[in-house]
Design an enzyme around this catalytic site. Structure first.
Site, PDB file in Angstrom:
ATOM      1  N   ASP A 181      38.266  44.837  24.276  1.00 26.19           N
ATOM      2  CA  ASP A 181      39.092  44.557  25.468  1.00 26.19           C
ATOM      3  C   ASP A 181      39.729  43.158  25.531  1.00 26.19           C
ATOM      4  O   ASP A 181      39.067  42.169  25.220  1.00 26.19           O
ATOM      5  CB  ASP A 181      38.246  44.607  26.747  1.00 26.19           C
ATOM      6  CG  ASP A 181      37.348  45.807  26.855  1.00 26.19           C
ATOM      7  OD1 ASP A 181      37.404  46.678  25.997  1.00 26.19           O
ATOM      8  OD2 ASP A 181      36.573  45.849  27.825  1.00 26.19           O
ATOM      9  N   GLU A 204      35.624  51.505  34.104  1.00 24.43           N
ATOM     10  CA  GLU A 204      35.530  50.182  33.499  1.00 24.43           C
ATOM     11  C   GLU A 204      36.816  49.398  33.757  1.00 24.43           C
ATOM     12  O   GLU A 204      37.864  49.974  34.072  1.00 24.43           O
ATOM     13  CB  GLU A 204      35.335  50.304  31.977  1.00 24.43           C
ATOM     14  CG  GLU A 204      34.103  51.112  31.586  1.00 24.43           C
ATOM     15  CD  GLU A 204      33.841  51.160  30.086  1.00 24.43           C
ATOM     16  OE1 GLU A 204      32.699  50.932  29.691  1.00 24.43           O
ATOM     17  OE2 GLU A 204      34.772  51.428  29.298  1.00 24.43           O
TER      18      GLU A 204
HETATM   19  C1  FRU Z   1      35.366  48.526  27.969  1.00 31.16           C
HETATM   20  C2  FRU Z   1      33.977  47.940  27.900  1.00 31.16           C
HETATM   21  C3  FRU Z   1      33.670  47.158  29.160  1.00 31.16           C
HETATM   22  C4  FRU Z   1      32.618  46.203  28.700  1.00 31.16           C
HETATM   23  C5  FRU Z   1      33.051  45.888  27.290  1.00 31.16           C
HETATM   24  C6  FRU Z   1      31.932  45.663  26.343  1.00 31.16           C
HETATM   25  O1  FRU Z   1      35.916  48.799  26.730  1.00 31.16           O
HETATM   26  O2  FRU Z   1      33.014  48.973  27.689  1.00 31.16           O
HETATM   27  O3  FRU Z   1      33.290  47.961  30.248  1.00 31.16           O
HETATM   28  O4  FRU Z   1      32.542  45.065  29.503  1.00 31.16           O
HETATM   29  O5  FRU Z   1      33.832  46.986  26.858  1.00 31.16           O
HETATM   30  O6  FRU Z   1      32.407  45.193  25.119  1.00 31.16           O
END
Ligand code: FRU
Length: 489
Positions: free
Chosen positions: A24, A202
């Site tokens: 992300d 998320e």
């Molecule tokens: C989304 C996610 C978030 C989390 C991160 C962990 O892709 O699952 O919810 O904070 O990636 O790397």
């Protein structure tokens, strides 16, 4: 040739880290002439692992400079997704005369024998994001109910003059507010029974946008990413809602009763917007992670794994009484263009011949045609490989067909045809197709319909072509630009 340039799947104008795993985008903030891009990063491996925040910055949204690790795990846990803001008024007391940056991130703690615990924490930087100090009062927000309690996106709410945080809580989002980023008060929860729930929620975001640029018609847009669930072939993807927000509660519009997806492709996830874009600019700019949790850890890779989409500008537009969220590539990308081909009113044969003479791996193709005609461009062609980007007039859809695009064996659900519904205006269809060494992003009808897909063709598969239903098919216009970002002299 440098090692970086030799890697088959490193995009020429898409951001990837020099090495190792990325997911992300995090901490998107504009400050002192730089667009910051922090990101989920595992500097020790090519797959997801103990999360750090990597860091890059750009002055023009085209060229990115990579810096060292911004935030690293410690004995309290690893660093999950979050946001960053400029604390202009020094509400935190972290700064002196000059404003600085505050990151609000999720700390993920896994202790043996107990379930993981996610809490929200602060870190601050007084040197334009180059070095960070974790706040000694961390965590600033904890919860004893939600196992999934993460991805804080914080913004300054002008009307109530305080900070607002939107946070993913299992399969809803929660809204909190604070005077100083340290003490948080619960405001409301949103999402129960609304939108798509086939996966954990998320990386939410929430911001106002003026419909068709009319401030009197401002709506709030909520972005919510939904995680992968084996029951759904689409894997992880992004939905959005529009509504009203008073600083406490988000009330959805009637249009938001049905599920609305941001992108018809498989590879646009965890997209969020930049904070603190100057008012005289006024754009709402986003970037997303160009992959899918269904196969993100398995994609063909060498040295690094993970890329961002092109930066995009969001707009709310009224199309026949329905307010939709449009996405357009940022105008800065036009600076990377090197014109290769321009045709007006070309017949199918003329366009086909001109395209077949080209060999390109990283480019933008811009085309306009009359609505109601089916046609398709073939890109990254070579041997038995091709990726087809087309308009299906009967189904009123734009599509990317990656069934023969290249490597696909790494996941049985990678191959497929991905579509987005078209709402043409003025009897015309316009397409902007961004092709790079491992991706295709299609923006149709001025960004009303978008399809973002990874592809893994051979480096030699650089051919282009055009197909159309009728012999008399003509393109109103066609341009091809090589995308060759060169550093400013
Ligand atoms: C989304 C996610 C978030 C989390 C991160 C962990 O892709 O699952 O919810 O904070 O990636 O790397």
């Amino acid at each position: 040739m440098s090692t970086v340039a030799k890697q088959n799947y490193r995009g020429r104008y898409h951001y990837s880290p020099k090495e190792k795993w990325m997911n992300d985008p995090n901490g998107l903030v504009y400050f002192a002439g730089e667009y910051h891009l922090f990101y989920q990063h595992h500097p020790g491996g090519m797959t997801w692992g103990p999360m750090h925040w990597g860091h890059a910055a750009s002055k023009d949204l085209v060229h990115w400079e990579e810096f060292g690790i911004a935030l690293a795990p410690d004995e309290n846990g690893t660093i999950f997704s979050g946001s960053a803001v400029v604390d202009w008024r020094n509400t935190t007391g972290f700064f002196g005369e000059e404003p600085g940056l505050v990151a609000i991130y999720t700390r993920h703690c896994e202790a043996e024998g107990t379930p993981p615990v996610q809490t929200q924490c602060l870190a601050f930087s007084a040197d334009k994001g180059r070095t960070w100090t974790k706040y000694e009062g961390n965590p600033v927000l904890a919860h004893d109910v939600y196992a999934d309690f993460r991805d804080p996106k914080v913004f300054w709410h002008v009307e109530t003059r305080r900070w607002v945080m939107i946070l993913a809580c299992g399969q809803t989002v929660c809204l909190y507010h604070s005077p100083d980023l340290k003490a948080w008060t619960f405001g409301s929860e949103f999402g129960d029974g609304l939108g798509f729930h086939g996966g954990v929620w998320e990386c939410p975001d929430l911001f106002p946008l003026a419909v068709d640029g009319d401030p009197a018609r401002t709506r709030w847009v909520m972005l919510v990413s939904v995680g992968d669930d084996p029951a759904f072939p689409e894997g992880s993807r992004m939905q959005y809602f529009t509504g009203d927000f008073d600083g406490i509660s988000f009330v959805p519009d009637a249009d938001s009763k049905e599920v609305r997806w941001l992108d018809g492709g498989r590879d646009h996830y965890a997209g969020v917007s930049w904070s603190d874009i100057p008012p005289e600019d006024g754009r709402r700019l986003t970037i997303g992670w160009m992959s899918n949790w269904k196969y993100a850890n398995l994609t063909p890779a060498d040295m690094f794994r993970g890329a961002m989409t092109v930066p995009r500008e969001l707009a709310l537009e009224d199309r026949d009484g329905v307010v939709i969220l449009a996405q357009r590539p940022v105008r800065e990308l036009e600076r990377a263009r090197v014109p290769v081909l321009t045709l007006a009113g070309a017949t199918r044969r003329e366009a086909e011949a001109a395209l077949q003479a080209l060999r390109l791996d990283s480019y933008e193709l811009v085309a306009e045609a009359e609505a109601g005609r089916s046609f398709a461009f073939k890109v990254r062609m070579g041997g038995d490989q091709e990726t087809v980007v087309g308009v299906d007039a009967d189904r009123e859809e734009v599509y990317v067909d990656r069934t023969r695009s290249g490597k696909h064996e790494f996941h049985e659900q990678f191959r497929g045809v991905h579509t987005a519904a078209l709402r043409p205006r003025g009897g015309r269809i316009d397409l902007r197709i961004f092709v790079d060494r491992a991706s295709v992003e299609v923006f149709a009808c001025e960004g009303q319909a978008v399809v973002t897909d990874l592809i893994f063709p051979d480096p030699e598969s650089t051919g282009l072509s055009l197909e159309a239903d009728d012999e008399d098919f003509r393109l109103i216009s066609l341009s091809v630009f090589e995308m060759a970002p060169r550093l400013p002299e």
